[in-house]
Design an enzyme around this catalytic site. Structure first.
Site, PDB file in Angstrom:
ATOM      1  N   HIS A 216       6.683  17.699 -29.891  1.00  0.00           N
ATOM      2  CA  HIS A 216       5.360  17.096 -30.052  1.00  0.00           C
ATOM      3  C   HIS A 216       4.415  17.962 -29.209  1.00  0.00           C
ATOM      4  CE1 HIS A 216       8.078  13.591 -30.362  1.00  0.00           C
ATOM      5  NE2 HIS A 216       7.180  13.048 -31.154  1.00  0.00           N
TER       6      HIS A 216
ATOM      7  N   ASP B 241       4.574  17.202 -25.600  1.00  0.00           N
ATOM      8  CA  ASP B 241       5.828  17.486 -24.881  1.00  0.00           C
ATOM      9  C   ASP B 241       5.723  18.826 -24.174  1.00  0.00           C
ATOM     10  OD1 ASP B 241       6.922  15.355 -26.307  1.00  0.00           O
ATOM     11  OD2 ASP B 241       7.880  16.656 -27.787  1.00  0.00           O
TER      12      ASP B 241
END
Ligand code: XUL
Ligand code: CO
Length: 436
Positions: A101, A104
């Site tokens: 993501h 992340d």
């Protein structure tokens, strides 16, 4: 290479006789299986969020994992260390892909522009690490569920301002995925659903979601992103009801809103169970219509009713999954992404290796078993026989559109009662067991 995983070397293949916990017993990347290497069949990916960002924190307790890359004070220095630890792990494990993501790999900034700058900086670092190691991005996605602004959803938010924010964020996430040569882009609608119908206009929210997907497709076209868009169904959690409930629901949504040409599905094992299905059921629903694009591999726990995201170990399940995947000729640009996390008590970095090695071996075995079942035609032969009555005579006429209710009534008046034939479920289950 960095040395975050001290004392752990590249994981070798040692074969079924090995008792080395840091060796593969079945996954042999270069081994040829029906014309393709195991690596090409399985296309394993490590998920950045669980494996490198997971801390062991749960709703009852604090972080417990020992993670040396998570130590630096400065957010960006920590992000860089985490990225380097990730690439060390990919190389030592011997996987070709990872998934992330946006948030992340790069921390959210104080402003939208700062978040974008953080992401761009981390994309540059990731591009270099990819080039140095040969590890590639299977898919990128945007985290549209963690920040408080997304409490009531992202694209389905009742406030258009939030919709706009999500769109701006996804614009950058798609661009980052393209920059890193990502082969797919995933939408998982974590908060695209509702908690109560009392405050929800379901039709309006689904129309918003469809608008959002159309905009994503249009944007991808303008920047020349040619990767596959995927939607990952999940029925609930975090919201009580999510619009991307299961494969059938998503396919119907895509059809209704004229999005079918642009999307395939990313099926996740534990999400299938939460929807009241088996993993193989969801894979089959997608595969039946040519829409199985990629897979998030994990498992649930029959005694716990939530998304436990455990590493896959059940050979019955991996075999069933590989049967569907092999029967459709592979996953194309998709792969098997370990969207799976350690149990909270598995606190050490070495546990990450044990978990992934186990999952990779479980799927390698599933691949070998499924291949043999297909080659021996023990199931396909039985199934095609079961439907043989449609290959000739009245069955063939039915399927060719040559019969109607009236002509079929005439047929029945002539032929009478059909004979009942056994489905032989137990016999077939025994066959599967004999291959496992
Ligand atoms: C959540 C889940 C996500 C998606 C990506 O259940 O599976 O991690 O895979 O957003
Ligand atoms: Co997932």
């Amino acid at each position: 290479m960095t040395d975050f995983f001290k004392g752990i070397a590249t994981i070798p293949f040692e074969g079924a006789g090995s008792n080395n916990p840091l060796a593969f017993k079945y996954y042999n990347a270069q081994q040829q299986v029906a014309g393709k290497s195991m690596a090409e069949h399985l296309r394993f990916a490590v998920s950045f969020w669980h494996t490198f960002k997971g801390t062991g924190r749960d709703i009852f307790g604090a972080e417990v994992y020992d993670r040396s890359w998570d130590a630096p004070e400065n957010k960006m220095t920590r992000a860089k260390a985490t990225l380097e630890a990730a690439f060390e792990f990919f190389q030592k494990l011997g996987v070709d892909y990872y998934c992330f993501h946006d948030r992340d790999i790069a921390p959210e900034g104080e402003t939208f522009s700062e978040s974008c700058r953080n992401l761009e900086q981390m994309v540059q670092s990731a591009a270099k690490l990819q080039k140095d190691t040969g590890v590639n991005l299977l898919w990128g996605t945007a985290n549209l569920f963690g920040h408080p602004r997304y409490t009531h959803g992202a694209a389905t938010n009742p406030d258009a301002h939030v919709f706009a924010y999500a769109a701006a964020q996804v614009k950058h996430a798609i661009a980052a995925t393209k920059e890193l040569g990502g082969e797919n882009y995933v939408f998982w609608g974590g908060r695209e659903g509702y908690d109560t119908l009392l405050n929800t206009d379901m039709k309006q929210e689904q129309e918003q979601l469809a608008r959002f997907f159309h905009m994503a497709v249009d944007y991808a076209r303008t920047i020349g992103f040619t990767g596959q868009f995927l939607i990952e169904p999940k029925p609930m959690e975090p919201t009580k009801h999510q619009y991307d409930f299961d494969a059938a629901t998503v396919l119907n949504f895509l059809q209704t809103y004229h999005l079918m040409d642009h999307f395939k599905l990313n099926i996740e094992a534990n999400h299938a169970n939460l929807a009241g299905h088996t993993f193989a059921h969801e894979l089959s629903v997608a595969s039946c219509v040519g829409k199985l694009g990629s897979v998030d591999v994990n498992r649930g726990d029959p005694l716990l009713g939530w998304d436990t995201d455990q590493f896959p170990v059940d050979l019955y399940e991996t075999t069933a999954a590989m049967l569907v995947i092999l029967n459709q000729g592979g996953l194309g640009s998709g792969g098997l992404n370990f969207d799976a996390k350690l149990r909270r008590g598995s606190t050490d970095p070495i546990d990450l290796f044990h978990a992934h090695i186990g999952g990779m071996d479980a799927f390698a075995r599933g691949l070998l078993i499924a291949r043999k079942i297909i080659d021996d035609k023990v199931l396909s032969g039985f199934v095609s026989n079961r439907y043989a009555s449609y290959a000739s005579g009245v069955g063939q006429d039915i399927m060719a559109g040559k019969m109607n209710f009236k002509t079929l009534e005439e047929y029945i008046l002539k032929t009478g009662e059909p004979s009942l034939k056994s489905g032989r479920q137990e016999y077939l289950e025994n066959i599967i067991n004999s291959y496992i």
